[in-house]
Design an enzyme around this catalytic site. Sequence first.
Site, PDB file in Angstrom:
ATOM      1  N   SER A  84      11.311  -1.334   1.403  1.00  0.00           N
ATOM      2  CA  SER A  84      11.639   0.089   1.289  1.00  0.00           C
ATOM      3  C   SER A  84      10.544   1.010   1.805  1.00  0.00           C
ATOM      4  O   SER A  84      10.801   2.176   2.084  1.00  0.00           O
ATOM      5  CB  SER A  84      11.961   0.440  -0.165  1.00  0.00           C
ATOM      6  OG  SER A  84      10.861   0.143  -1.012  1.00  0.00           O
ATOM      7  N   ASP A 376       7.770   9.024  -5.402  1.00  0.00           N
ATOM      8  CA  ASP A 376       8.603   8.610  -6.532  1.00  0.00           C
ATOM      9  C   ASP A 376       7.861   7.530  -7.309  1.00  0.00           C
ATOM     10  O   ASP A 376       6.632   7.431  -7.224  1.00  0.00           O
ATOM     11  CB  ASP A 376       9.991   8.159  -6.053  1.00  0.00           C
ATOM     12  CG  ASP A 376       9.946   6.959  -5.103  1.00  0.00           C
ATOM     13  OD1 ASP A 376       8.881   6.307  -4.993  1.00  0.00           O
ATOM     14  OD2 ASP A 376      10.986   6.653  -4.464  1.00  0.00           O
ATOM     15  N   HIS A 379       6.862   4.793  -4.142  1.00  0.00           N
ATOM     16  CA  HIS A 379       6.545   5.062  -2.743  1.00  0.00           C
ATOM     17  C   HIS A 379       5.630   6.273  -2.564  1.00  0.00           C
ATOM     18  O   HIS A 379       5.717   7.230  -3.334  1.00  0.00           O
ATOM     19  CB  HIS A 379       7.842   5.307  -1.962  1.00  0.00           C
ATOM     20  CG  HIS A 379       8.845   4.216  -2.122  1.00  0.00           C
ATOM     21  ND1 HIS A 379       9.876   4.297  -3.043  1.00  0.00           N
ATOM     22  CD2 HIS A 379       8.963   3.013  -1.508  1.00  0.00           C
ATOM     23  CE1 HIS A 379      10.599   3.186  -2.979  1.00  0.00           C
ATOM     24  NE2 HIS A 379      10.065   2.393  -2.059  1.00  0.00           N
TER      25      HIS A 379
END
Length: 413
Positions: A84, A376, A379
């Site tokens: 991600s 977040d 990340h």
Amino acid sequence: MGLAAVVSSSRRRRFMCMCLMVVLINVNVVLVCSSSTGTSTTTNTTTSSTVADEDDGDSGSGGSQGGAAAGAAQASALFVFGDSLVDNGNNNFLNSIAKSNYFPYGIDSDTGAPTGRFSNGNTFVDYLGAWLGIASPPPFADPTTTGARILGGVNYASAAAGILDETGQHYGERYSLSQQVINFETTLSQLRTMMSGPNLSNYLSKSIAVFVFGSNDYINNYLMPTMYPSSFNYNPTQFANLVLNHYARQLVALYSVGLRKFVIAGVGPLGCIPNQLATGQAPPGRCVDYVNQIIGTFNQGLVSLVNIMNNGTHPGSMFVYGNSYGASGDILNNPGKYGFKVVDRGCCGIGRNQGQITCMPWTAPCTNRNQYVFWDAFHPTQAVDAILAHRLYAGPPSDSYPINVQQLALINF
């Protein structure tokens, strides 16, 4: 003030040497004596920035999301493998709960809309591509990623993916490293219809492959004992060896089909992300030390792997290690130097450290996003990614080893 001694002081007090055994296909077994606490100057100590104006990417998205990158291209193509941290939309097309195709993700992108990136704007690889003069490659899973669109490269990265196939399975579908290699071979089959054999070999030799893996093998596998048995079956050294051997096999497979320039990012200090701080396992103002220690074990082995791949057994290639741990640690330890003020919680998230639950649809994010290290629960903000990308592109060997990406791009094989 930064997270006190994010990656250093506790390790200096507890230095213990242990040997990582890395076994590669067609490569001898190598024993690497490394610090279990991750204090190697190459991989894990914080380093001062040697690159000027690194935080220029703090505002806006730099126009690199899918648009033409500035300057002449320094490589034929950019192929992105990872999780991600560099997924730019693949999981939008998968049956997965690991998605970021909703507001406020992408709030600082060119359009202000979500793209599938797990960021407020750009990711690390968007900025790296811009430095290389290459537009962000399209996601593999997008049905329109065919024909001329693949000539500048393809992004195979998938949120929740790991080096191990089982990593992240509780999120649903994702492209693991082995599946991403298979997906690259699909792209290769298309490329063979678009150029001759010699031209394809030349094209691949001038392309750059970027790998951002390993985080999920810990936070979505080894550090989840209620869902995965790995921490019961392996101690940290054994698990690092297991993961590194899987990694090595896939790198060798990609070398065998023609890729020659490899950039392999280490894992950052996961013990400092809001998700881990939210567990309450760290004293106030500190990171979760145990988590950073086991990441240090993996990163030490990854440097050993890079050294082995560069020892002449894979002629006509170069493997580069990106010191994500050291560069991120420098930012966390010295946030003011980079213009950051908030290092211990997410800009968008819920609960302790805004990290117990990650950024949910239509959650109001912080307004001063350029001052936050974390976007977040997991990340970084695009401001951090801009710094990390430039350090990998133009930094010294403490950031990018044994050479940086700018130097890698100049090599002709």
